[in-house]
Design a protein around this motif. Structure first.
Motif, PDB file in Angstrom:
ATOM      1  N   ASP A 188       0.825  -1.212   0.000  1.00 22.81           N
ATOM      2  CA  ASP A 188       0.000   0.000   0.000  1.00 22.81           C
ATOM      3  C   ASP A 188       0.858   1.261   0.000  1.00 22.81           C
ATOM      4  O   ASP A 188       0.508   2.260  -0.641  1.00 22.81           O
ATOM      5  CB  ASP A 188      -0.912  -0.001   1.233  1.00 22.81           C
ATOM      6  CG  ASP A 188      -1.969  -1.093   1.169  1.00 22.81           C
ATOM      7  OD1 ASP A 188      -2.258  -1.588   0.057  1.00 22.81           O
ATOM      8  OD2 ASP A 188      -2.493  -1.471   2.243  1.00 22.81           O
ATOM      9  N   ALA A 189       1.980   1.236   0.701  1.00 23.92           N
ATOM     10  CA  ALA A 189       2.839   2.419   0.792  1.00 23.92           C
ATOM     11  C   ALA A 189       3.618   2.675  -0.501  1.00 23.92           C
ATOM     12  O   ALA A 189       4.106   3.786  -0.722  1.00 23.92           O
ATOM     13  CB  ALA A 189       3.804   2.274   1.962  1.00 23.92           C
ATOM     14  N   TRP A 193       4.524   2.878  -7.529  1.00 28.45           N
ATOM     15  CA  TRP A 193       5.721   2.313  -8.168  1.00 28.45           C
ATOM     16  C   TRP A 193       5.481   0.859  -8.563  1.00 28.45           C
ATOM     17  O   TRP A 193       5.868   0.425  -9.653  1.00 28.45           O
ATOM     18  CB  TRP A 193       6.908   2.406  -7.220  1.00 28.45           C
ATOM     19  CG  TRP A 193       8.229   2.024  -7.840  1.00 28.45           C
ATOM     20  CD1 TRP A 193       9.114   2.839  -8.484  1.00 28.45           C
ATOM     21  CD2 TRP A 193       8.792   0.703  -7.886  1.00 28.45           C
ATOM     22  NE1 TRP A 193      10.207   2.125  -8.922  1.00 28.45           N
ATOM     23  CE2 TRP A 193      10.032   0.807  -8.571  1.00 28.45           C
ATOM     24  CE3 TRP A 193       8.386  -0.532  -7.426  1.00 28.45           C
ATOM     25  CZ2 TRP A 193      10.859  -0.293  -8.802  1.00 28.45           C
ATOM     26  CZ3 TRP A 193       9.210  -1.635  -7.657  1.00 28.45           C
ATOM     27  CH2 TRP A 193      10.426  -1.508  -8.325  1.00 28.45           C
ATOM     28  N   LEU A 194       4.855   0.084  -7.694  1.00 32.20           N
ATOM     29  CA  LEU A 194       4.613  -1.337  -7.973  1.00 32.20           C
ATOM     30  C   LEU A 194       3.668  -1.529  -9.146  1.00 32.20           C
ATOM     31  O   LEU A 194       3.882  -2.407  -9.992  1.00 32.20           O
ATOM     32  CB  LEU A 194       4.059  -2.018  -6.717  1.00 32.20           C
ATOM     33  CG  LEU A 194       5.059  -2.170  -5.561  1.00 32.20           C
ATOM     34  CD1 LEU A 194       4.343  -2.538  -4.272  1.00 32.20           C
ATOM     35  CD2 LEU A 194       6.117  -3.211  -5.908  1.00 32.20           C
ATOM     36  N   GLU A 195       2.631  -0.722  -9.226  1.00 30.60           N
ATOM     37  CA  GLU A 195       1.699  -0.837 -10.359  1.00 30.60           C
ATOM     38  C   GLU A 195       2.362  -0.398 -11.658  1.00 30.60           C
ATOM     39  O   GLU A 195       2.097  -0.975 -12.719  1.00 30.60           O
ATOM     40  CB  GLU A 195       0.446  -0.015 -10.083  1.00 30.60           C
ATOM     41  CG  GLU A 195      -0.450  -0.633  -9.018  1.00 30.60           C
ATOM     42  CD  GLU A 195      -1.739   0.140  -8.811  1.00 30.60           C
ATOM     43  OE1 GLU A 195      -1.810   1.324  -9.254  1.00 30.60           O
ATOM     44  OE2 GLU A 195      -2.683  -0.415  -8.210  1.00 30.60           O
ATOM     45  N   GLU A 196       3.233   0.605 -11.592  1.00 25.53           N
ATOM     46  CA  GLU A 196       3.977   1.025 -12.785  1.00 25.53           C
ATOM     47  C   GLU A 196       4.852  -0.104 -13.303  1.00 25.53           C
ATOM     48  O   GLU A 196       5.087  -0.225 -14.513  1.00 25.53           O
ATOM     49  CB  GLU A 196       4.836   2.251 -12.468  1.00 25.53           C
ATOM     50  CG  GLU A 196       4.057   3.537 -12.307  1.00 25.53           C
ATOM     51  CD  GLU A 196       4.947   4.696 -11.930  1.00 25.53           C
ATOM     52  OE1 GLU A 196       6.146   4.449 -11.606  1.00 25.53           O
ATOM     53  OE2 GLU A 196       4.469   5.847 -11.939  1.00 25.53           O
ATOM     54  N   LEU A 236      11.747  -0.736  -1.271  1.00 24.99           N
ATOM     55  CA  LEU A 236      10.372  -0.445  -0.879  1.00 24.99           C
ATOM     56  C   LEU A 236      10.373  -0.094   0.607  1.00 24.99           C
ATOM     57  O   LEU A 236      10.929  -0.827   1.427  1.00 24.99           O
ATOM     58  CB  LEU A 236       9.466  -1.647  -1.133  1.00 24.99           C
ATOM     59  CG  LEU A 236       9.414  -2.168  -2.580  1.00 24.99           C
ATOM     60  CD1 LEU A 236       8.514  -3.404  -2.662  1.00 24.99           C
ATOM     61  CD2 LEU A 236       8.915  -1.083  -3.540  1.00 24.99           C
ATOM     62  N   THR A 237       9.720   1.017   0.951  1.00 28.13           N
ATOM     63  CA  THR A 237       9.753   1.516   2.329  1.00 28.13           C
ATOM     64  C   THR A 237       8.449   1.237   3.069  1.00 28.13           C
ATOM     65  O   THR A 237       7.366   1.497   2.558  1.00 28.13           O
ATOM     66  CB  THR A 237      10.031   3.030   2.345  1.00 28.13           C
ATOM     67  OG1 THR A 237      11.293   3.283   1.724  1.00 28.13           O
ATOM     68  CG2 THR A 237      10.068   3.559   3.770  1.00 28.13           C
ATOM     69  N   LEU A 238       8.594   0.710   4.279  1.00 29.64           N
ATOM     70  CA  LEU A 238       7.475   0.571   5.212  1.00 29.64           C
ATOM     71  C   LEU A 238       7.568   1.744   6.179  1.00 29.64           C
ATOM     72  O   LEU A 238       8.457   1.784   7.033  1.00 29.64           O
ATOM     73  CB  LEU A 238       7.568  -0.752   5.979  1.00 29.64           C
ATOM     74  CG  LEU A 238       6.575  -0.945   7.127  1.00 29.64           C
ATOM     75  CD1 LEU A 238       5.148  -1.018   6.592  1.00 29.64           C
ATOM     76  CD2 LEU A 238       6.906  -2.196   7.933  1.00 29.64           C
TER      77      LEU A 238
END
Length: 261
Positions: A188-189, A193-196, A236-238
């Motif tokens: 979610d955060a 970027w992930l969808e791109e 990827l940052t949490l």
């Protein structure tokens, strides 16, 4: 008689007072509870890490066989905690045993038309940061095989618990049973970027390679796992706000109290 008794009483009182004064001036014995307190405080104190990068003395900086040679450049950490220094030098020796081998180099094939290969391997260790009982180091490596289109690089973050003197794996810092919640929070955060990059939620895994960034815990992924070589290692940052109920309190930095949104 009264005068004699009075003198006797005064002498006795004087002797008692002198004995009390002398005992108060004497240092306490090593076996007393008070003398053990400074040692106990020292044992429970977390040491502030002091570290510098130093070159590793290799048996041979260049190892050769009939096909060519591999050049080594290895640098490690030298700190005020020997067990951390030993951890890294042991890992380096296991990863590149040839660089530490005493066996003589093979003769390179110099037959007509043969072109000796020259490959490269480098390893660097550096201190990243410390937050009370948690310290982070980075182990960087690069390798290039002669004839390859490009070299391969990798950066592994190594987190230590300074109290227990052990390396922290991801499962050590997560609250029990929080893996899926952490994964959902990470997705979610970083959803844009992930969808791109066309990475579906069900296809994302947590990386055991992580460090503590300015705004959250950063999960680092190897080359090619989430993106192309040109984009490098993906991160990827949490966010710390989302991590408060998912990461054990002793492995989170001290955070402000945020009002409920």
């Amino acid at each position: 008689m009264k005068s004699t008794a009075l003198k006797s009483w005064l002498i006795t009182s004087s002797l008692l007072l002198s004995a009390v004064a002398l005992s108060a001036c004497q240092p306490k014995g090593e076996g007393t509870a008070d003398s053990a307190k400074p040692q106990q405080v020292q044992e429970n104190t977390i040491v502030a890490i002091q570290a510098k990068v130093v070159p590793v003395k290799l048996t041979k900086s260049e190892a050769c066989d009939a096909e060519g040679c591999m050049q080594y450049d290895i640098q490690t950490i030298q700190s005020n905690l020997k067990w951390i220094d030993d951890y890294f030098i042991n890992r380096i020796q296991k990863a590149d045993p040839i660089a530490f081998s005493t066996a003589p180099n093979e003769k390179i094939n110099t037959a007509e038309g043969a072109v000796p290969n020259l490959s490269q391997s480098s390893t660097y260790v550096r201190f990243v940061d410390q937050n009370y009982n948690r310290a982070t180091f980075a182990l960087q490596s690069y390798s290039y095989s002669a004839g390859a289109a490009h070299g391969m690089h990798h950066q592994e973050f190594v987190n230590f618990d300074l109290k227990s003197k052990k390396r922290l794996a991801l499962q050590d810092v997560l609250v029990k049973g929080a893996e899926q919640s952490v994964l959902d929070a990470v997705y979610d955060a970083n959803i844009i970027w992930l969808e791109e990059h066309k990475i579906e939620r069900s296809k994302l895994n947590l990386s055991d390679n992580f460090y503590y960034g300015a705004n959250g815990i950063v999960f680092v992924y190897p080359l090619y796992e989430l993106a192309s070589y040109a984009e490098g290692m993906s991160e990827l940052t949490l966010p710390y706000v989302a991590a408060q109920k998912l990461i054990k309190a002793e492995y989170l930095p001290s955070l402000p109290s945020y009002p409920n949104s």
